[in-house]
Design a protein around this motif. Structure first.
Motif, PDB file in Angstrom:
ATOM      1  N   SER A 144      -4.681 -14.246   3.774  1.00 29.54           N
ATOM      2  CA  SER A 144      -3.945 -13.017   3.475  1.00 29.54           C
ATOM      3  C   SER A 144      -3.464 -12.998   2.030  1.00 29.54           C
ATOM      4  CB  SER A 144      -2.751 -12.874   4.427  1.00 29.54           C
ATOM      5  OG  SER A 144      -3.180 -12.801   5.769  1.00 29.54           O
ATOM      6  N   LEU A 145      -3.029 -14.157   1.526  1.00 34.49           N
ATOM      7  CA  LEU A 145      -2.529 -14.249   0.156  1.00 34.49           C
ATOM      8  C   LEU A 145      -3.615 -13.921  -0.856  1.00 34.49           C
ATOM      9  CD1 LEU A 145      -0.390 -15.102  -1.956  1.00 34.49           C
ATOM     10  CD2 LEU A 145      -1.227 -17.453  -1.669  1.00 34.49           C
ATOM     11  N   TYR A 146      -4.766 -14.601  -0.757  1.00 34.18           N
ATOM     12  CA  TYR A 146      -5.840 -14.405  -1.733  1.00 34.18           C
ATOM     13  C   TYR A 146      -6.385 -12.977  -1.683  1.00 34.18           C
ATOM     14  CZ  TYR A 146      -5.802 -19.542  -1.644  1.00 34.18           C
ATOM     15  OH  TYR A 146      -5.428 -20.856  -1.695  1.00 34.18           O
ATOM     16  N   ARG A 147      -6.623 -12.481  -0.481  1.00 31.61           N
ATOM     17  CA  ARG A 147      -7.148 -11.119  -0.342  1.00 31.61           C
ATOM     18  C   ARG A 147      -6.107 -10.108  -0.828  1.00 31.61           C
ATOM     19  NH1 ARG A 147     -12.341  -9.456   0.665  1.00 31.61           N
ATOM     20  NH2 ARG A 147     -12.520 -11.008   2.326  1.00 31.61           N
ATOM     21  N   GLY A 148      -4.838 -10.365  -0.530  1.00 29.99           N
ATOM     22  CA  GLY A 148      -3.778  -9.462  -0.962  1.00 29.99           C
ATOM     23  C   GLY A 148      -3.687  -9.355  -2.473  1.00 29.99           C
ATOM     24  N   ILE A 149      -3.851 -10.485  -3.161  1.00 33.35           N
ATOM     25  CA  ILE A 149      -3.828 -10.461  -4.626  1.00 33.35           C
ATOM     26  C   ILE A 149      -4.951  -9.575  -5.161  1.00 33.35           C
ATOM     27  CG2 ILE A 149      -4.135 -11.860  -6.699  1.00 33.35           C
ATOM     28  CD1 ILE A 149      -2.778 -14.167  -5.217  1.00 33.35           C
ATOM     29  N   SER A 150      -6.120  -9.675  -4.547  1.00 34.19           N
ATOM     30  CA  SER A 150      -7.252  -8.850  -4.978  1.00 34.19           C
ATOM     31  C   SER A 150      -6.941  -7.369  -4.821  1.00 34.19           C
ATOM     32  CB  SER A 150      -8.507  -9.216  -4.172  1.00 34.19           C
ATOM     33  OG  SER A 150      -8.897 -10.541  -4.422  1.00 34.19           O
ATOM     34  N   TYR A 151      -6.310  -7.015  -3.691  1.00 31.89           N
ATOM     35  CA  TYR A 151      -5.965  -5.609  -3.474  1.00 31.89           C
ATOM     36  C   TYR A 151      -4.880  -5.151  -4.441  1.00 31.89           C
ATOM     37  CZ  TYR A 151      -8.781  -4.558   0.645  1.00 31.89           C
ATOM     38  OH  TYR A 151      -9.829  -4.295   1.490  1.00 31.89           O
ATOM     39  N   ILE A 152      -3.942  -6.020  -4.775  1.00 32.72           N
ATOM     40  CA  ILE A 152      -2.893  -5.652  -5.727  1.00 32.72           C
ATOM     41  C   ILE A 152      -3.500  -5.379  -7.107  1.00 32.72           C
ATOM     42  CG2 ILE A 152      -0.911  -6.535  -7.009  1.00 32.72           C
ATOM     43  CD1 ILE A 152      -0.068  -7.980  -4.451  1.00 32.72           C
ATOM     44  N   VAL A 153      -4.445  -6.219  -7.522  1.00 33.12           N
ATOM     45  CA  VAL A 153      -5.057  -6.076  -8.840  1.00 33.12           C
ATOM     46  C   VAL A 153      -5.961  -4.849  -8.905  1.00 33.12           C
ATOM     47  CG1 VAL A 153      -6.654  -7.139 -10.492  1.00 33.12           C
ATOM     48  CG2 VAL A 153      -4.922  -8.540  -9.350  1.00 33.12           C
ATOM     49  N   LEU A 154      -6.780  -4.647  -7.867  1.00 33.29           N
ATOM     50  CA  LEU A 154      -7.805  -3.610  -7.925  1.00 33.29           C
ATOM     51  C   LEU A 154      -7.422  -2.315  -7.219  1.00 33.29           C
ATOM     52  CD1 LEU A 154     -11.047  -5.724  -7.442  1.00 33.29           C
ATOM     53  CD2 LEU A 154     -10.562  -4.213  -9.349  1.00 33.29           C
ATOM     54  N   GLY A 155      -6.706  -2.417  -6.104  1.00 37.16           N
ATOM     55  CA  GLY A 155      -6.427  -1.214  -5.323  1.00 37.16           C
ATOM     56  C   GLY A 155      -7.714  -0.620  -4.791  1.00 37.16           C
ATOM     57  N   ASP A 156      -7.953   0.661  -5.078  1.00 37.86           N
ATOM     58  CA  ASP A 156      -9.189   1.322  -4.647  1.00 37.86           C
ATOM     59  C   ASP A 156     -10.245   1.331  -5.738  1.00 37.86           C
ATOM     60  OD1 ASP A 156      -8.083   1.922  -2.168  1.00 37.86           O
ATOM     61  OD2 ASP A 156      -7.202   3.798  -2.887  1.00 37.86           O
ATOM     62  N   GLU A 157      -9.985   0.629  -6.825  1.00 34.80           N
ATOM     63  CA  GLU A 157     -10.919   0.635  -7.944  1.00 34.80           C
ATOM     64  C   GLU A 157     -11.912  -0.529  -7.835  1.00 34.80           C
ATOM     65  OE1 GLU A 157      -8.629   0.591 -11.479  1.00 34.80           O
ATOM     66  OE2 GLU A 157      -7.695   2.548 -11.119  1.00 34.80           O
ATOM     67  N   ALA A 158     -12.799  -0.607  -8.815  1.00 39.81           N
ATOM     68  CA  ALA A 158     -13.801  -1.667  -8.838  1.00 39.81           C
ATOM     69  C   ALA A 158     -14.076  -2.063 -10.277  1.00 39.81           C
ATOM     70  CB  ALA A 158     -15.085  -1.207  -8.162  1.00 39.81           C
ATOM     71  N   PHE A 159     -14.478  -3.313 -10.479  1.00 39.98           N
ATOM     72  CA  PHE A 159     -14.925  -3.776 -11.780  1.00 39.98           C
ATOM     73  C   PHE A 159     -16.440  -3.679 -11.834  1.00 39.98           C
ATOM     74  CE2 PHE A 159     -10.971  -6.581 -11.836  1.00 39.98           C
ATOM     75  CZ  PHE A 159     -10.302  -5.741 -12.715  1.00 39.98           C
ATOM     76  N   ASN A 160     -16.956  -3.062 -12.875  1.00 39.77           N
ATOM     77  CA  ASN A 160     -18.399  -2.934 -13.065  1.00 39.77           C
ATOM     78  C   ASN A 160     -18.769  -3.365 -14.474  1.00 39.77           C
ATOM     79  OD1 ASN A 160     -19.204  -1.443 -10.475  1.00 39.77           O
ATOM     80  ND2 ASN A 160     -17.605  -0.095 -11.274  1.00 39.77           N
TER      81      ASN A 160
END
Length: 335
Positions: A144-160
């Motif tokens: 939950s911690l690792y996945r949560g950090i990813s959602y905090i950083v990106l939200g609904d966006e993506a890196f391309n």
């Protein structure tokens, strides 16, 4: 992993009770036969299955997951488990994306992915070996911690916009239809096979899985071995993150969602006892091939993804329940 003595079907002649009989009763041989049957069924059900390029595409269904499964198999054999592996992929991919935004090139991106995996493995290992937390509880928390950090950083966006050279790991081909991912998978399979089955470290993993208290009294540094296994699992998650991000060409917080279930299923289907103490890398390789062909075959038949999820869940329950049912039946006959 072989079937226990006394479970040999009566129709197998006694002359097979030696080495040949052991081979014929092995779980790995059963997986091989199942794999052949699935291959034949897929080739009959879909006219596109036997295309060399389609078969090459089929390998992407299991190579990245199998890279992690090799390390998870050793961890489970030692009596522990890591359910945060998919979340580690998400976090490693997210940090690679952040590095990309700051102008990092391919070598730095790869280094960020691998280092993130190692650090996550270190956190998991510390929670289990230093603080004494049960691994299933600790890694559910870090998942939950690792996945949560990813959602905090990106939200609904993506890196391309990953560089073309970075695409080599997930999209490049070493020769004809042989992808670099498949090459990495094969190299890791051999490396983990040697590590588990041909080294003193591998023998210690089996001893710990059978009885960690007895292993400690025998001089095995139990906590150190387990820490190394968590580090290996984190590192392999980082390798998978590099390959998967390279193949997709983008990073989203939902990347590799649900992979932990498929990886554990792959390991258990490969004959690794969920209770620890037994299993083989060859079994995990065969299980990866079987699951890869099944999912790819179902995809060619346009089977919905939810059906595949149901299949994976049922498969996990089945491979755990069947050995127990066999033992209960044998106990009943003996009584």
């Amino acid at each position: 992993m072989s079937l226990a003595e006394g479970t040999r079907p009566r129709h197998i002649p006694d002359r097979l009770s030696g080495r040949m009989g052991h081979a014929l009763r092995s779980w790995e041989l059963l997986l091989l036969l199942v794999g052949v049957a699935i291959f034949v069924a897929n080739s009959l059900l879909s006219p596109y299955f036997l295309s060399p390029w389609n078969l090459s595409d089929a390998t992407f269904n299991f190579t990245e997951k199998a890279m992690i499964a090799f390390a998870v198999a050793m961890l489970i054999i030692a009596g522990e488990i890591d359910l945060s592996v998919a979340a580690i992929i998400a976090l490693a991919s997210t940090l690679m994306g952040l590095a990309l935004q700051h102008g990092a090139g391919t070598p730095v991106l790869v280094g960020v992915g691998l280092l993130t995996g190692l650090l996550c493995g270190l956190v998991n290992g510390t929670l289990v070996t230093r603080l004494g937390l049960p691994s299933i509880v600790a890694t559910i928390g870090t998942m939950s911690l690792y996945r949560g950090i990813s959602y905090i950083v990106l939200g609904d966006e993506a890196f391309n916009g990953y560089p073309a050279s970075f695409a080599l790991f997930g999209q490049g081909y070493a020769w004809w239809v042989i992808s670099w991912e498949l090459v990495i998978f094969a190299v890791l399979a051999v490396a983990f096979g040697v590590l588990l089955h041909r080294t003193n470290f591998g023998r210690q993993v089996y001893v710990i899985g059978n009885n960690d208290t007895a292993a400690a009294f025998s001089g095995v540094r139990v906590q150190r071995v387990k820490m190394i296994l968590f580090l290996l699992t984190g590192l392999m998650s980082g390798v998978a993150a590099v390959c998967l991000t390279s193949r997709l060409g983008s990073t989203r917080p939902s990347i590799a969602q649900g992979w932990e279930l498929e990886i554990v299923t792959m390991v258990v289907l490969g004959g690794v006892s969920i209770l620890g103490g037994s299993g083989s890398i060859l079994g995990v390789v065969l299980a990866a091939l079987v699951m890869g062909m099944v999912t790819f075959g179902l995809g060619l038949l346009n089977v919905p993804g939810i059906v595949m999820s149901v299949f994976i869940g049922a498969l996990l329950i089945g491979v755990i329940a069947i050995p127990r049912l066999i033992r209960l039946a044998r106990t009943g006959r003996a009584a």
